[in-house]
Design a protein around this motif. Structure first.
Motif, PDB file in Angstrom:
ATOM      1  N   GLY A 167       9.971  -4.926 -12.116  1.00 37.72           N
ATOM      2  CA  GLY A 167      10.709  -3.891 -12.836  1.00 37.72           C
ATOM      3  C   GLY A 167      11.478  -3.014 -11.877  1.00 37.72           C
ATOM      4  N   GLY A 168      11.860  -1.838 -12.365  1.00 35.78           N
ATOM      5  CA  GLY A 168      12.613  -0.905 -11.544  1.00 35.78           C
ATOM      6  C   GLY A 168      12.288   0.531 -11.896  1.00 35.78           C
ATOM      7  N   ILE A 169      12.495   1.418 -10.931  1.00 38.02           N
ATOM      8  CA  ILE A 169      12.300   2.846 -11.145  1.00 38.02           C
ATOM      9  C   ILE A 169      13.354   3.569 -10.312  1.00 38.02           C
ATOM     10  N   SER A 170      13.827   4.698 -10.822  1.00 32.71           N
ATOM     11  CA  SER A 170      14.898   5.395 -10.108  1.00 32.71           C
ATOM     12  C   SER A 170      14.670   6.894 -10.073  1.00 32.71           C
ATOM     13  N   LEU A 171      15.213   7.479  -9.045  1.00 28.62           N
ATOM     14  CA  LEU A 171      15.267   8.919  -8.862  1.00 28.62           C
ATOM     15  C   LEU A 171      16.738   9.236  -8.670  1.00 28.62           C
TER      16      LEU A 171
ATOM     17  N   TRP B 224      11.882   0.861 -15.921  1.00 27.73           N
ATOM     18  CA  TRP B 224      11.717  -0.259 -16.858  1.00 27.73           C
ATOM     19  C   TRP B 224      10.751  -1.252 -16.210  1.00 27.73           C
ATOM     20  N   LEU B 225      10.145  -2.070 -17.050  1.00 24.11           N
ATOM     21  CA  LEU B 225       9.166  -3.041 -16.563  1.00 24.11           C
ATOM     22  C   LEU B 225       9.259  -4.298 -17.405  1.00 24.11           C
ATOM     23  N   GLY B 226       9.182  -5.458 -16.746  1.00 26.80           N
ATOM     24  CA  GLY B 226       9.168  -6.730 -17.474  1.00 26.80           C
ATOM     25  C   GLY B 226       8.000  -6.778 -18.449  1.00 26.80           C
TER      26      GLY B 226
ATOM     27  N   ASP C  11       5.914  -8.985 -19.443  1.00 29.36           N
ATOM     28  CA  ASP C  11       4.648  -9.615 -19.020  1.00 29.36           C
ATOM     29  C   ASP C  11       3.758  -8.668 -18.219  1.00 29.36           C
ATOM     30  N   TYR C  12       4.316  -7.553 -17.767  1.00 29.78           N
ATOM     31  CA  TYR C  12       3.572  -6.623 -16.915  1.00 29.78           C
ATOM     32  C   TYR C  12       3.171  -5.339 -17.651  1.00 29.78           C
ATOM     33  N   TRP C  13       3.522  -5.236 -18.920  1.00 30.58           N
ATOM     34  CA  TRP C  13       3.157  -4.057 -19.710  1.00 30.58           C
ATOM     35  C   TRP C  13       1.638  -3.967 -19.818  1.00 30.58           C
ATOM     36  N   GLY C  14       1.153  -2.758 -19.957  1.00 30.97           N
ATOM     37  CA  GLY C  14      -0.272  -2.541 -20.216  1.00 30.97           C
ATOM     38  C   GLY C  14      -1.159  -2.556 -18.983  1.00 30.97           C
ATOM     39  N   ASN C  15      -0.574  -2.579 -17.788  1.00 27.67           N
ATOM     40  CA  ASN C  15      -1.355  -2.616 -16.553  1.00 27.67           C
ATOM     41  C   ASN C  15      -1.247  -1.342 -15.727  1.00 27.67           C
ATOM     42  N   HIS C  16      -0.646  -0.301 -16.270  1.00 30.66           N
ATOM     43  CA  HIS C  16      -0.471   0.993 -15.614  1.00 30.66           C
ATOM     44  C   HIS C  16       0.429   0.901 -14.370  1.00 30.66           C
ATOM     45  N   TYR C  17       1.286  -0.118 -14.302  1.00 32.70           N
ATOM     46  CA  TYR C  17       2.169  -0.234 -13.139  1.00 32.70           C
ATOM     47  C   TYR C  17       3.198   0.889 -13.095  1.00 32.70           C
ATOM     48  N   ILE C  18       3.798   1.230 -14.243  1.00 32.56           N
ATOM     49  CA  ILE C  18       4.802   2.295 -14.238  1.00 32.56           C
ATOM     50  C   ILE C  18       4.144   3.633 -13.917  1.00 32.56           C
ATOM     51  N   GLY C  19       2.982   3.890 -14.473  1.00 31.19           N
ATOM     52  CA  GLY C  19       2.275   5.130 -14.144  1.00 31.19           C
ATOM     53  C   GLY C  19       1.995   5.233 -12.654  1.00 31.19           C
TER      54      GLY C  19
END
Length: 183
Positions: free
Chosen positions: A71-75, A91-93, A95-103
């Motif tokens: 995925g990607g993250i921006s500032l 944003w996150l692909g 298949d990777y939702w629900g794993n606390h990666y964005i958090g």
């Protein structure tokens, strides 16, 4: 620049990331949640990286275990009146939702923004009805500011309601007292 967490690497996008970016962002559910249409080809993905994501504030999110872009993250510095104010997007692909990666990525990006990059205020938003994003934003400590109704989203060519939040450095330090000794 590279930022790391226990499971993730946040680094600048590279043109070689285009195939992975395309495979994730072609999903018709990803782009519209973020304000853009699905990516239609590897060539479009590469062009998007080169034209839009090479900036120093855009990071690819890499899963350390597999070295895959997930995925990607921006500032973003969208507030030219005050260099101490920025906006976060992510944003996150699927298949990777629900794993606390964005958090996890956001926790690291907030630390960088407030302690290294000199930010005093961060803004973030989501489209009305996107409860997954709302949950991430609230858990990170952002405070609801307002809902902007019926705003035209140029890339989507439609109107949407946008929910806006902000987080100040003072509030973030109150939530993370272990950093107060540094500031």
């Amino acid at each position: 620049m590279v930022l790391e967490t226990e499971r993730l690497i946040l680094r600048n996008w590279e043109s070689d990331d285009a195939p992975a970016f395309y495979n994730l962002a072609k999903d018709p559910e990803i782009g519209p949640l973020c304000g853009w249409k699905p990516i239609e080809s590897v060539q479009q993905a590469r062009a998007t990286i080169i034209m839009s994501l090479y900036s120093s504030g855009d990071f690819a999110i890499i899963l350390k275990e597999t070295q895959q872009v997930i995925g990607g993250i921006s500032l973003k510095y969208n507030y030219p009146v005050d260099i101490h104010v920025s906006e976060i997007g992510y944003w996150l692909g699927r298949d990777y939702w629900g794993n606390h990666y964005i958090g996890e990525a956001m926790e690291r990006l907030l630390e960088y923004a407030f302690l290294v990059n000199g930010k005093t205020t961060l803004w973030i938003g989501h489209y009305a009805g996107n409860e997954r994003s709302k949950s991430i934003i609230v858990k990170a400590g952002f405070t609801y500011v307002r809902t902007v109704y019926h705003t035209y989203q140029v890339q989507l060519e439609e109107y949407r309601d946008c929910v806006l939040y902000k987080l100040t450095k003072k509030h973030w330090l109150d939530l993370h007292p272990m950093y107060k000794k540094y500031h």
